[in-house]
Design a protein around this motif. Structure first.
Motif, PDB file in Angstrom:
ATOM      1  N   VAL A 171      44.756  -3.588  49.278  1.00 43.38           N
ATOM      2  CA  VAL A 171      44.313  -2.408  50.033  1.00 43.38           C
ATOM      3  C   VAL A 171      45.459  -1.854  50.866  1.00 43.38           C
ATOM      4  N   ARG A 172      46.199  -2.743  51.529  1.00 46.46           N
ATOM      5  CA  ARG A 172      47.327  -2.277  52.352  1.00 46.46           C
ATOM      6  C   ARG A 172      48.368  -1.572  51.497  1.00 46.46           C
ATOM      7  N   ARG A 175      46.914   1.806  50.412  1.00 48.80           N
ATOM      8  CA  ARG A 175      46.808   2.731  51.545  1.00 48.80           C
ATOM      9  C   ARG A 175      48.180   3.286  51.905  1.00 48.80           C
ATOM     10  N   GLN A 176      49.173   2.415  51.933  1.00 44.32           N
ATOM     11  CA  GLN A 176      50.515   2.861  52.257  1.00 44.32           C
ATOM     12  C   GLN A 176      51.034   3.828  51.194  1.00 44.32           C
ATOM     13  N   ASP A 179      49.242   7.228  51.554  1.00 45.18           N
ATOM     14  CA  ASP A 179      49.677   7.956  52.750  1.00 45.18           C
ATOM     15  C   ASP A 179      51.067   8.544  52.559  1.00 45.18           C
ATOM     16  N   GLU A 184      46.608  10.972  52.594  1.00 43.07           N
ATOM     17  CA  GLU A 184      46.074  10.178  53.700  1.00 43.07           C
ATOM     18  C   GLU A 184      44.570  10.346  53.890  1.00 43.07           C
ATOM     19  N   ILE A 188      39.517   4.714  50.202  1.00 40.27           N
ATOM     20  CA  ILE A 188      39.609   3.552  49.328  1.00 40.27           C
ATOM     21  C   ILE A 188      38.285   2.811  49.330  1.00 40.27           C
ATOM     22  N   GLY A 240      42.626  -1.241  55.792  1.00 41.86           N
ATOM     23  CA  GLY A 240      42.363   0.181  55.692  1.00 41.86           C
ATOM     24  C   GLY A 240      41.312   0.620  54.692  1.00 41.86           C
ATOM     25  N   ASP A 242      37.854   1.946  53.271  1.00 49.17           N
ATOM     26  CA  ASP A 242      36.870   2.870  53.825  1.00 49.17           C
ATOM     27  C   ASP A 242      35.448   2.526  53.400  1.00 49.17           C
TER      28      ASP A 242
END
Length: 326
Positions: A171-172, A175-176, A179, A184, A188, A240, A242
């Motif tokens: 996930v990290r 997400r990175q 973004d 952004e 997720i 991060g 959702d």
């Protein structure tokens, strides 16, 4: 004077039962899966999943129109590529099958929510969800490819990215990646709690994704574990996510309940292929009332705490909901 409570008073008519019903299943709770394949003019039923089809991109319109007419608000796209390699390069190709399908869906129905399944297993020649070195699924090197896949899917127009690989830190990494690429605001939906289940067989046939060696127990969860599910979900929330998914649904309603009690994010239950196939097989033999069983199962998942349900029964359930479920 009787000394007992008459609970049956609130069950005496359909109107009363509907008025006091605690859990309500609605068509807007449903997510419908789509299997998209290469080629032209393809609409072929998956043998182990009656009523579920492979579609080529040019045949998606008829299925999408039916889903939209039924009021189903979202689809999740699973791609079945014609070419595979060791690193699943078709997963993150700008002309990959999912990317082309997403673009077509958004052209036809821009308001339909399109979720992209983000994994490598359908795209790798070894059938595992990450990079393999010396027979080992390598975690950290897989994250870069998963992030590239997510970005390419978002660029194609996916509204939600749904990583299903169960690599640590996925996930990290995604997400990175999203973004940094300017996505952004793309949510997720994490397959946060995904068990190494025996209920996945028909899906693996449909997605051509069975592992070519070993199994997936080094990254998918042991079905005996419950506390581990909360640790997995907590990591994804911190990184991060959702929305959180629990997969499968039927044998894991206690896990849905525990995740719901612990976290305030939307919870998605995945009513998986084996659960669907069992119901279909029993219904075809006249052993069960298909409508009654399906609606009871989906309502049970909702009662356990699911906000949304990804299910192969989506179209049938939507039709039955139009007529009421009492």
């Amino acid at each position: 004077m009787n000394s007992f409570r008459r609970h049956r008073r609130l069950r005496q008519s359909g109107a009363i039962r509907s008025m006091v019903r605690e859990t309500r299943l609605d068509v807007t709770d449903l997510i419908a899966p789509l299997f998209v394949v290469e080629g032209e003019n393809v609409r072929e039923e998956v043998p182990s999943m009656p009523g579920v089809f492979h579609f080529s991109v040019d045949r998606l319109e008829e299925e999408l129109s039916e889903l939209v007419d039924l009021g189903i608000p979202a689809v999740i796209v699973f791609g079945v590529p014609s070419k595979k390699d060791a690193v699943g390069s078709e997963a993150y190709s700008e002309q990959g099958i999912v990317q082309r399908a997403v673009r077509r869906i958004k052209e036809l129905h821009p308001d339909l929510c399109v979720i992209a399944d983000t994994c490598l297993c359908q795209y790798t020649d070894h059938g595992h969800c990450g990079v393999v070195k010396d027979g080992v699924i390598v975690n950290d090197e897989s994250l870069e490819l998963l992030a590239r896949t997510a970005v390419s899917q978002a660029r194609a127009g996916a509204d939600i990215i749904a990583p299903s690989n169960m690599m640590d830190g996925f996930v990290r990494a995604i997400r990175q990646g999203l973004d940094e690429a300017g996505f952004e605001y793309t949510p997720i939906l994490s397959y946060a709690v995904k068990y190494a289940s025996s209920f996945y067989g028909p899906f693996r046939e449909a997605a051509h994704s069975a592992p070519q060696f070993g199994d997936r127990r080094s990254y998918q969860m042991d079905p005996a574990n419950a506390r581990e599910a909360l640790r997995e979900a907590a990591s994804d929330v911190e990184e991060g996510a959702d929305l959180l998914m629990v997969k499968p649904g039927l044998a894991y309603m206690d896990i849905i309940c525990r995740v719901r009690e612990r976290f305030d994010l939307p919870i998605v239950a995945y009513n998986v292929s084996g659960e669907y196939a069992m119901v279909k097989a029993a219904a075809e033999r006249g052993w069960i009332d298909e409508r009654g069983v399906v609606m009871e199962l989906l309502t049970g998942m909702k009662r356990a705490g699911a906000d949304l349900i990804l299910t192969y029964h989506a179209k049938d359930a939507a039709r039955w909901l139009r007529g009421g479920i009492d």
